[in-house]
Design an enzyme around this catalytic site. Sequence first.
Site, PDB file in Angstrom:
ATOM      1  CE1 TYR A   3     -50.033 -46.152 118.640  1.00 43.87           C
ATOM      2  CE2 TYR A   3     -47.559 -45.622 118.845  1.00 43.87           C
ATOM      3  CZ  TYR A   3     -48.706 -46.518 119.066  1.00 43.87           C
ATOM      4  OH  TYR A   3     -48.730 -48.093 119.687  1.00 43.87           O
ATOM      5  CE  LYS A  12     -51.457 -58.474 117.385  1.00 50.41           C
ATOM      6  NZ  LYS A  12     -50.837 -57.878 118.455  1.00 50.41           N
ATOM      7  CG  ASP A  14     -31.933 -56.565 117.960  1.00 49.27           C
ATOM      8  OD1 ASP A  14     -33.145 -55.868 118.205  1.00 49.27           O
ATOM      9  OD2 ASP A  14     -31.437 -55.400 116.972  1.00 49.27           O
ATOM     10  CB  CYS A  29     -50.495 -52.442 116.577  1.00 52.75           C
ATOM     11  SG  CYS A  29     -49.203 -52.860 116.590  1.00 52.75           S
ATOM     12  CE1 TYR A  84     -43.418 -53.565 118.969  1.00 52.08           C
ATOM     13  CE2 TYR A  84     -45.944 -53.166 120.769  1.00 52.08           C
ATOM     14  CZ  TYR A  84     -45.337 -53.408 119.635  1.00 52.08           C
ATOM     15  OH  TYR A  84     -46.755 -53.700 118.757  1.00 52.08           O
ATOM     16  NE  ARG A 136     -55.039 -61.334 122.166  1.00 52.37           N
ATOM     17  CZ  ARG A 136     -55.910 -62.075 122.665  1.00 52.37           C
ATOM     18  NH1 ARG A 136     -55.932 -62.639 123.542  1.00 52.37           N
ATOM     19  NH2 ARG A 136     -56.852 -62.801 122.195  1.00 52.37           N
ATOM     20  NE  ARG A 184     -78.275 -56.977 123.263  1.00 54.36           N
ATOM     21  CZ  ARG A 184     -78.369 -56.754 124.047  1.00 54.36           C
ATOM     22  NH1 ARG A 184     -77.871 -57.594 125.520  1.00 54.36           N
ATOM     23  NH2 ARG A 184     -80.558 -56.289 124.156  1.00 54.36           N
ATOM     24  CG  HIS A 243     -77.918 -50.690 124.361  1.00 56.02           C
ATOM     25  ND1 HIS A 243     -77.555 -52.092 123.699  1.00 56.02           N
ATOM     26  CD2 HIS A 243     -78.842 -50.773 123.731  1.00 56.02           C
ATOM     27  CE1 HIS A 243     -77.802 -52.781 123.675  1.00 56.02           C
ATOM     28  NE2 HIS A 243     -79.633 -52.697 123.093  1.00 56.02           N
ATOM     29  N   GLY A 268     -53.226 -44.404 113.967  1.00 57.17           N
ATOM     30  CA  GLY A 268     -51.583 -44.107 113.927  1.00 57.17           C
ATOM     31  C   GLY A 268     -50.660 -45.385 114.258  1.00 57.17           C
ATOM     32  NE  ARG A 327     -42.608 -47.659 115.722  1.00 52.10           N
ATOM     33  CZ  ARG A 327     -42.147 -49.098 116.487  1.00 52.10           C
ATOM     34  NH1 ARG A 327     -42.111 -50.025 115.936  1.00 52.10           N
ATOM     35  NH2 ARG A 327     -42.713 -49.261 117.740  1.00 52.10           N
TER      36      ARG A 327
HETATM   37  N1  SAJ Z   1     -57.533 -44.262 119.091  1.00 48.98           N
HETATM   38  C1  SAJ Z   1     -58.694 -43.627 118.768  1.00 48.98           C
HETATM   39  N2  SAJ Z   1     -59.776 -43.765 118.976  1.00 48.98           N
HETATM   40  C2  SAJ Z   1     -60.250 -44.806 120.368  1.00 48.98           C
HETATM   41  C3  SAJ Z   1     -59.072 -45.881 120.044  1.00 48.98           C
HETATM   42  C4  SAJ Z   1     -57.744 -45.426 119.425  1.00 48.98           C
HETATM   43  O1  SAJ Z   1     -59.362 -42.896 117.933  1.00 48.98           O
HETATM   44  O2  SAJ Z   1     -61.017 -44.918 120.373  1.00 48.98           O
HETATM   45  C5  SAJ Z   1     -56.459 -44.402 118.227  1.00 48.98           C
HETATM   46  C6  SAJ Z   1     -55.242 -44.342 118.421  1.00 48.98           C
HETATM   47  O3  SAJ Z   1     -55.404 -42.601 119.174  1.00 48.98           O
HETATM   48  C7  SAJ Z   1     -54.438 -44.651 118.038  1.00 48.98           C
HETATM   49  C8  SAJ Z   1     -54.420 -45.706 117.311  1.00 48.98           C
HETATM   50  O4  SAJ Z   1     -55.870 -45.897 116.911  1.00 48.98           O
HETATM   51  O5  SAJ Z   1     -53.219 -43.392 117.097  1.00 48.98           O
HETATM   52  C9  SAJ Z   1     -53.825 -47.343 117.571  1.00 48.98           C
HETATM   53  O6  SAJ Z   1     -54.037 -47.183 119.519  1.00 48.98           O
HETATM   54  P1  SAJ Z   1     -54.646 -48.170 120.308  1.00 48.98           P
HETATM   55  O7  SAJ Z   1     -54.816 -47.725 120.789  1.00 48.98           O
HETATM   56  O8  SAJ Z   1     -55.689 -48.881 119.378  1.00 48.98           O
HETATM   57  O9  SAJ Z   1     -53.544 -49.545 120.583  1.00 48.98           O
HETATM   58  P2  SAJ Z   1     -52.080 -49.843 119.625  1.00 48.98           P
HETATM   59  O10 SAJ Z   1     -51.561 -49.369 118.274  1.00 48.98           O
HETATM   60  O11 SAJ Z   1     -50.688 -49.164 120.407  1.00 48.98           O
HETATM   61  O12 SAJ Z   1     -51.971 -50.972 119.856  1.00 48.98           O
HETATM   62  C10 SAJ Z   1     -53.114 -52.169 119.541  1.00 48.98           C
HETATM   63  C11 SAJ Z   1     -53.373 -53.209 120.683  1.00 48.98           C
HETATM   64  N3  SAJ Z   1     -54.684 -54.532 119.647  1.00 48.98           N
HETATM   65  C12 SAJ Z   1     -55.746 -53.617 120.437  1.00 48.98           C
HETATM   66  O13 SAJ Z   1     -56.593 -53.221 121.125  1.00 48.98           O
HETATM   67  C13 SAJ Z   1     -56.795 -54.936 119.982  1.00 48.98           C
HETATM   68  C14 SAJ Z   1     -52.221 -54.114 121.461  1.00 48.98           C
HETATM   69  O14 SAJ Z   1     -52.982 -55.317 122.789  1.00 48.98           O
HETATM   70  C15 SAJ Z   1     -52.017 -54.776 120.242  1.00 48.98           C
HETATM   71  O15 SAJ Z   1     -50.984 -55.722 120.827  1.00 48.98           O
HETATM   72  C16 SAJ Z   1     -51.385 -53.613 119.224  1.00 48.98           C
HETATM   73  O16 SAJ Z   1     -52.154 -52.850 118.649  1.00 48.98           O
HETATM   74  C17 SAJ Z   1     -50.210 -54.013 118.350  1.00 48.98           C
HETATM   75  O17 SAJ Z   1     -48.876 -54.404 119.053  1.00 48.98           O
HETATM   76  O18 SAJ Z   1     -51.173 -54.984 117.352  1.00 48.98           O
END
Ligand code: SAJ
Length: 428
Positions: free
Chosen positions: A315, A206, A34, A260, A14, A154, A246, A244, A257, A323
């Site tokens: 997830y 990262k 790959d 990452c 991806y 990112r 900040r 707020h 899930g 995953r």
């Molecule tokens: N989740 C919550 N509450 C929230 C936001 C997310 O429960 O407020 C959950 C989601 O449902 C999910 C999990 O967290 O199960 C992770 O989701 P995510 O929205 O944080 O996104 P990912 O894991 O798909 O992508 C993240 C991103 N990192 C950040 O936002 C700091 C993405 O930019 C990265 O490139 C990616 O990880 C990665 O590949 O590292």
Amino acid sequence: MEPIRTIAVIGLGYVGLPTAALLAGSGYDVLGIDIDERVVSALKEGRCENAEPEVKALVEQGLASGRLKVSQTPAVSDAFIVCVPTPVRADNSADLSLVDAATRSIAPFVRPGNLVILESTSPIGTIDNVVVPILRQAGLEPGEDVDICYCPERVFPGNSINEMVENSRVVGGSTERATERAAALYGKFCRGQVLGTSAASAEFVKLMENTFRDVNIALANVFARVAEKAGIDVMDTIRVANGHPRVNVLHPGAGVGGHCIAVDPWFLIRDFPDVTELLSVAREVNDSQPTHLLERAEAAGLAKGSRVAILGVAYRGNINDSRGSPSERLADVLGMRGYKWTAHDPYVSRWEMHGGNMPIYSDLSAALNGTDAAFVMTDHDAYRSLGPDDFSGMNSRLIVDGRRLLAEQPLADAGFTVVRVGAPTLQQ
Ligand code: SAJ
């Protein structure tokens, strides 16, 4: 230094596939590599079914123009970009075997003057401890013969191309020249700022980004648990608190899930255990959300051994990636406690878990039929409009809204008990 004209991208997942396509669209001759024969032969026939539509379109363009080619084996190139997974092992240590293998696979093709980039999320020190020694063994002195860089992706899955083009980008070279060369390369398609730093600092950046998100989601989940006990709706509290300038509390939910956010904090915890207690606690909070929801459902009357429908195994909402999803954990706990379960997802057609394929319905009423409780685990838009009629085939009227996306009052008015994350259980 010779200008970069040809680029080999190792790992067409991806991150690697859209990166390869964007580079091909920017005028480079790109070889996508790959080890999976199925991925390569499908792409050779112009197929990439599982990719996002924008990625698919760009890959097709690249293949048709001849700028993007694919192979199972590397070849001599001016630059190499490694985009392979770095999973976490059962003991929470980073599994760097794929980074190691990918670097070894390109080493015989790297020539003096080349640029080697690692994008895979990795523990601090991976460039120095894994990539540099392999290239050195191949007779290439980093900084002299070859420029080496750590450049983390990112990408927010589901919006990959837009994020790759618009987001700012971190470029961490083992020397300044390496940073400058990689910055110039990404600058060809990235409209965001390209921020230069050292390799070790970029590795840390990262991990910091994803850990920041994990800890903040854990905080939202802790606030949710407080609200449940205090008899307050946390969604309302968060909305007001976020007024707020900040404060920005994230969304509580059914857990964290993916490959990452739930994984990367471990790369810091494992290497720096004595100063990362906060991160371990955050992991525990997020990992225990599915069990917490189940226990609330039990407190609301769900009898042990009954039949549960899991709505959403992806997830995150509106994607097909399951995953490490909170639903995996829920299914495991349900199994351990003697429940039977069915699962539904509008996007996921194959639910792979523990090396096997779990049964999954694409038809919601079939998944709900005869069940005693429905757990909404993923914030798919398709679930937002669900009303009492959609749940009419259930045996008992218990719904767990693990993402706070249902219209809860109409369900309660129709006689359903609604267990809500971050709020007291709603009943008629
Ligand atoms: N989740 C919550 N509450 C929230 C936001 C997310 O429960 O407020 C959950 C989601 O449902 C999910 C999990 O967290 O199960 C992770 O989701 P995510 O929205 O944080 O996104 P990912 O894991 O798909 O992508 C993240 C991103 N990192 C950040 O936002 C700091 C993405 O930019 C990265 O490139 C990616 O990880 C990665 O590949 O590292």
